[in-house]
Enzyme design. Sequence first.
Site, short mmCIF file in Angstrom:
data_model
loop_
_atom_site.label_atom_id
_atom_site.label_comp_id
_atom_site.label_asym_id
_atom_site.label_seq_id
_atom_site.Cartn_x
_atom_site.Cartn_y
_atom_site.Cartn_z
N HIS A 130 -35.32 4.74 -15.09
CA HIS A 130 -34.23 3.86 -14.64
C HIS A 130 -33.31 3.53 -15.82
O HIS A 130 -33.78 3.19 -16.90
CB HIS A 130 -34.79 2.58 -14.03
CG HIS A 130 -35.27 2.78 -12.62
ND1 HIS A 130 -35.25 1.79 -11.68
CD2 HIS A 130 -35.78 3.88 -12.01
CE1 HIS A 130 -35.71 2.27 -10.52
NE2 HIS A 130 -36.06 3.53 -10.71
N PRO A 149 -44.18 -12.82 -14.87
CA PRO A 149 -43.84 -11.41 -14.61
C PRO A 149 -42.35 -11.07 -14.69
O PRO A 149 -42.01 -9.89 -14.68
CB PRO A 149 -44.36 -11.18 -13.19
CG PRO A 149 -44.43 -12.53 -12.58
CD PRO A 149 -44.72 -13.49 -13.68
N TYR A 208 -35.26 -5.81 -22.58
CA TYR A 208 -35.81 -5.25 -21.35
C TYR A 208 -36.38 -3.85 -21.60
O TYR A 208 -37.46 -3.51 -21.10
CB TYR A 208 -34.74 -5.21 -20.25
CG TYR A 208 -35.31 -5.03 -18.87
CD1 TYR A 208 -35.71 -6.13 -18.10
CD2 TYR A 208 -35.48 -3.76 -18.32
CE1 TYR A 208 -36.25 -5.96 -16.84
CE2 TYR A 208 -36.02 -3.58 -17.06
CZ TYR A 208 -36.40 -4.69 -16.31
OH TYR A 208 -36.95 -4.52 -15.06
#
Length: 390
Positions: A72, A293, A385
């Site tokens: 991704h 999470p 990220y």
Amino acid sequence: MKTQVCIIGGGPSGLLLSQLLHRKGIESIVVERQSCDHVLGRIRAGVLERGLVDLLREAGCGVRMDREGEVHHGFYISHNDAIERVDLEAHSGGGTVMVYGQTEVTRDLYDARAAMGGVILHNVQDVALHDLKSQSPHVTFQMDGEDQRIDCDFVVGADGFHGVSRPSIPEPDRREFEKVYPFGWLGVLSETPPVSPELIYGTHERGFCLCSMRSQVLSRYYIQVPLSDKPEDWSDEAFWAELKKRLPASVSDKLVTGPSIEKSIAPLRSFVCETMRYGNLFLVGDAAHIVPPTGAKGLNTAASDVHYLYHGLSDHYLNGDSAGIDEYAEKALARVWKAERFSWWMTKLLHSFPESGAFDARMQQADFEYLFSSDAAQASLAENYVGLPY
Ligand code: APR
Ligand code: PHB
């Protein structure tokens, strides 16, 4: 029994470490309280950083991930009816993540361990750690009703948050930091196509939601719920209806719903244990730290611990150099705290906090508006990220 490294816990941390050590000719035994099926029944996040992807390949466990996982290049953040894309690749100098479920990672690790004749003792009970400050620690437990003992050079506590390893460090030698969030995530797995080709983290006055996936035919969705809710309070219909309310109309119109094949609620917690080393015991993964999470840092942070410890133990056994194991706790914790910061920030940005007042709500709004008006803010999000360097 005798081995070089006794690993408590056969979750992803313990299995990955044992597999990597084996490939360097370093012996280990894994002792696991549950059955293999039980371990593989747990559904957890499925976004892998580059560092973990590389470690899995190095461990000889990357073939199925490379075939079935999806690379991704970005994800979306929605806010009520608006939706913006975070271009991970553009903002992190080419970084991406691999979407591949943790259950599949664990299955691949089990298969690789079995193929190499790795020793994993399942269904053990009453594990206890002894003489951790000595040069010859040992681990005792019960298996098939019989007392067992493993003598080793090092013990690795990879037994998760509720394991026995962390409490084996006497209290004066460890300091614990914790933040518990006033909500949980209700997660649903369904055999439906994902609503979007990339993940959507959704903010809404009604609460956070997340649209994720395991494959093109298996979706994973979450909604923020009060801690008092139970999964059985939520019918599938009620879940889908609430998820749709929290997504922009342009997304919810496309949502394909279906029966849930798993439904569970996970509380959100930030937790760090300082230190991660006590004598010849090393803690890795959830045994030492927990993140909420949001941002999927749990498994990835476990992987960076494994990386540092694997290199430390390899240097010790293969080159007679103990600097790596001596620096383990410091190096691992430095990265752990950065992952904690990021997960805490992303959680604060995206959730509705029941106790927050009008000022806090405006701060959240300003944080959000800043993010999408600043390349620097998006670069910071993207850098974290895709994963900070090891
Ligand atoms: N004796 C033996 N095994 C134990 C004991 C014990 N006393 N206590 C717990 N275990 C086992 C658990 O049954 C579990 O299989 O240790 C394992 C720990 O696995 P995880 O909780 O999955 O922790 P870890 O391997 O560190 O995985 C990292 O990343 O995404 C996150 O939280 C997620 O599990 C994930 C983690
Ligand atoms: C998941 O797919 O389960 C998932 C993805 C991203 C997250 C958390 C969970 O941040």
